[in-house]
Scaffold this motif. Structure first.
Motif, PDB file in Angstrom:
ATOM      1  N   SER A   1       0.899  -1.312  -0.065  1.00  0.00           N
ATOM      2  CA  SER A   1       0.041  -0.014   0.003  1.00  0.00           C
ATOM      3  C   SER A   1       0.827   1.150  -0.023  1.00  0.00           C
ATOM      4  O   SER A   1       0.203   2.421  -0.464  1.00  0.00           O
ATOM      5  CB  SER A   1      -1.039  -0.063   1.059  1.00  0.00           C
ATOM      6  N   PHE A   2       2.142   1.201   0.299  1.00  0.00           N
ATOM      7  CA  PHE A   2       2.893   2.304   0.453  1.00  0.00           C
ATOM      8  C   PHE A   2       3.806   2.513  -0.904  1.00  0.00           C
ATOM      9  O   PHE A   2       4.917   2.230  -1.205  1.00  0.00           O
ATOM     10  CB  PHE A   2       4.149   2.221   1.566  1.00  0.00           C
TER      11      PHE A   2
ATOM     12  N   THR B   1       3.387   0.150   7.339  1.00  0.00           N
ATOM     13  CA  THR B   1       3.122   1.071   6.291  1.00  0.00           C
ATOM     14  C   THR B   1       2.650   2.405   6.895  1.00  0.00           C
ATOM     15  O   THR B   1       3.088   3.584   6.671  1.00  0.00           O
ATOM     16  CB  THR B   1       2.179   0.441   5.398  1.00  0.00           C
TER      17      THR B   1
ATOM     18  N   PRO C   1      -0.845   6.355   2.617  1.00  0.00           N
ATOM     19  CA  PRO C   1      -1.055   4.930   1.861  1.00  0.00           C
ATOM     20  C   PRO C   1      -2.387   4.763   1.224  1.00  0.00           C
ATOM     21  O   PRO C   1      -3.378   5.359   1.536  1.00  0.00           O
ATOM     22  CB  PRO C   1      -0.840   4.048   3.041  1.00  0.00           C
TER      23      PRO C   1
ATOM     24  N   SER D   1       4.492   6.169   6.775  1.00  0.00           N
ATOM     25  CA  SER D   1       3.833   7.386   6.339  1.00  0.00           C
ATOM     26  C   SER D   1       3.919   8.520   7.125  1.00  0.00           C
ATOM     27  O   SER D   1       3.630   9.637   6.677  1.00  0.00           O
ATOM     28  CB  SER D   1       2.570   7.015   6.018  1.00  0.00           C
TER      29      SER D   1
END
Length: 375
Positions: A89-90, A339, A319, A343
Motif C-alpha cells: 500500500s506504500f 506502512t 498509503p 507514512s
C-alpha cells in the motif's frame, strides 16, 4: 517566509538540454509526430533498443505512461475478475488502480524497514486466487526479488515489477525490471530520465511481448484488424525522441545522484533521530528519491524546510489503502502497521543532478538545523 520562486530547490526536476531540443525539432520537421504501426516509429524503436541494451532483456515495449505499463502488463497476463494481485500500500495509487480497472482484487501487504514489500507478508497473503505479485522498487531501491520470485513460482503466479522509480537500479548485479515476467518503467517529468510523460515494459517472454504490442495498439497488427482487446497506449514519436536522448545521459545522471546522496548520508550520519535504511550491499540504489526516517517532528521539519526554500517532500503521506476511494472500497481496516508508521515518519531531500555544491550544502545545513531543534 522565503518565496519559493526565489532560490527554491525542488525535490526533483527534468534536466533537458540542446540535444533533446534538436531531437524534437527533427520529429517536427519529419511530419511524423506519432506512429500507429505494430512496431512503432523510428524514435520509439531507437529508445526501446537503448533500454533493452541497458536491461539485457529480449524485449522492451514503449508506452505512454508508467500506469499504462502496469495496466498493459496485467492485461497481457489475463488478470480479470476473481483474481487477486498482491502489492504494497506504500506506493503511488496507480499501482493499485490498474488492478481495480481490470476488476481484480488488490491484496495489500506490509513493508520492511527499507519501505519495500515484505516477502514474509506476501507468503502469508498468497492464495490460489493470486494471479500476480507487484513488488515496488520504492524511491529507486530494489525490493527482495529472489524471495518474491520464488514465492510466485511456487504458486504459479507472475511477478510484475513496478520499476517506475528505479531505472538504473540493480539487485544482485541485475537491473530492476529485467528478471520477472514484466518490468514496468515510468518516464514522468521528475523521474531519473524523462520524456515528460511515458513508460516502458520489459520482458524476456516472446509470447507476452507479442500480447503487449497488440494491447498497446488497439489489438491491431496491420491496421483495422483488431485481434484482441487493446487500447491506445502508444508512445508518440515526440516523447520517444526525448527519451532516446535521455538514455544517453542516464549514466551521468546516476553518478550525480549517487554522489549527492553519499554527501547527504555523511552529513546526517551523526544526527539523533535520523535513519537511512536503504543501504543493503547487494542492492544498487538509483536515488530517484533520497529518503530518511525521522523519529519525531516530521511535519515541523518539512514545513520549516519548505519555508526556507528546500523542496523536501513526503512520499507517501497517505498509503493507498487509506485514500478516500480505497476506504470506500473497504480497505481501510487492513492491518499494515509498518506502512502506517512509515507514512508518518519519512521525508525525502533533493539529490537530483541539477544541484550545485552550494545547493547541497544548503540542503544539508538547513536539515541539520531543523533536526537539531527537535532533540
Amino acid at each position: 517566509m522565503q518565496e519559493k520562486s526565489i532560490g527554491f530547490i525542488p525535490i526533483n526536476k527534468p534536466i533537458v538540454g540542446e540535444e533533446e531540443k534538436r531531437a524534437v525539432e527533427q520529429v517536427l520537421e519529419s511530419g511524423y509526430l506519432t506512429d500507429a504501426s505494430y512496431s512503432g516509429g523510428k524514435w520509439v524503436r531507437e529508445f526501446e533498443e537503448k533500454l533493452k541494451r541497458l536491461l539485457q532483456v529480449r524485449h522492451v515495449l514503449a508506452v505512454n505512461s508508467g500506469t499504462s505499463a502496469l495496466f498493459t502488463s496485467l492485461s497481457a497476463l489475463g488478470v480479470k475478475e476473481g483474481d487477486e494481485v498482491i502489492l504494497p500500500s506504500f506506493t503511488f495509487v496507480s499501482t493499485a488502480n490498474v488492478i481495480i480497472a481490470l476488476h481484480a482484487k488488490p491484496v495489500f501487504v506490509d513493508i520492511k524497514e527499507d519501505y519495500n514489500v515484505d516477502p514474509a507478508k506476501i507468503k502469508k497473503a498468497v492464495s490460489r486466487k493470486t494471479k500476480a505479485i507487484i513488488p515496488v522498487h520504492l524511491y529507486g531501491y530494489p525490493a527482495d526479488l529472489d524471495e518474491i520470485q520464488e514465492i510466485a513460482r511456487s504458486h504459479s503466479a507472475a511477478v510484475v515489477e513496478d520499476a517506475a522509480e528505479s531505472i538504473g537500479a540493480a539487485y544482485r548485479g541485475r537491473q530492476t525490471g529485467s528478471t520477472s515476467e514484466f518490468g514496468c518503467f515510468s518516464l514522468y517529468a521528475t523521474k531519473v530520465i524523462t520524456s515528460g510523460e511515458g513508460g516502458a515494459i520489459a520482458t524476456n517472454d516472446d509470447e507476452l511481448a507479442e500480447k503487449v504490442r497488440l494491447i498497446r495498439n488497439h489489438g491491431m497488427v496491420h491496421g483495422y484488424d483488431t485481434r484482441l482487446l487493446g487500447y491506445n497506449h502508444r508512445m508518440p514519436e515526440l516523447l520517444a525522441a526525448i527519451a532516446s536522448v535521455q538514455m544517453e545521459k542516464l549514466e551521468r545522471f546516476m553518478r550525480a545522484r549517487n554522489k549527492n546522496a553519499q554527501y547527504l548520508t555523511e552529513r546526517v550520519a551523526g544526527l539523533r533521530g535520523v535513519k537511512f535504511t536503504q543501504n543493503s550491499p547487494d542492492k544498487s540504489h538509483c536515488f530517484y528519491l533520497y529518503t530518511l526516517h525521522l523519529e519525531k517532528g516530521r511535519e515541523q521539519v518539512l514545513t520549516s524546510l519548505n519555508e526556507r526554500g528546500i523542496g523536501a517532500a513526503v512520499y507517501f503521506k497517505t498509503p493507498v489503502h487509506r485514500t478516500p476511494l480505497y476506504e470506500e472500497l473497504g480497505y481501510s481496516k487492513t492491518d499494515l502497521p509498518r506502512t502506517d508508521e512509515a507514512s508518518k515518519h519519512v521525508v525525502s531531500l533533493p539529490v537530483h543532478p541539477a544541484l550545485t555544491e552550494t545547493d547541497l550544502e544548503r540542503v544539508a545545513k538547513e536539515f541539520e538545523r531543523e533536526v537539531s531543534r527537535l532533540f
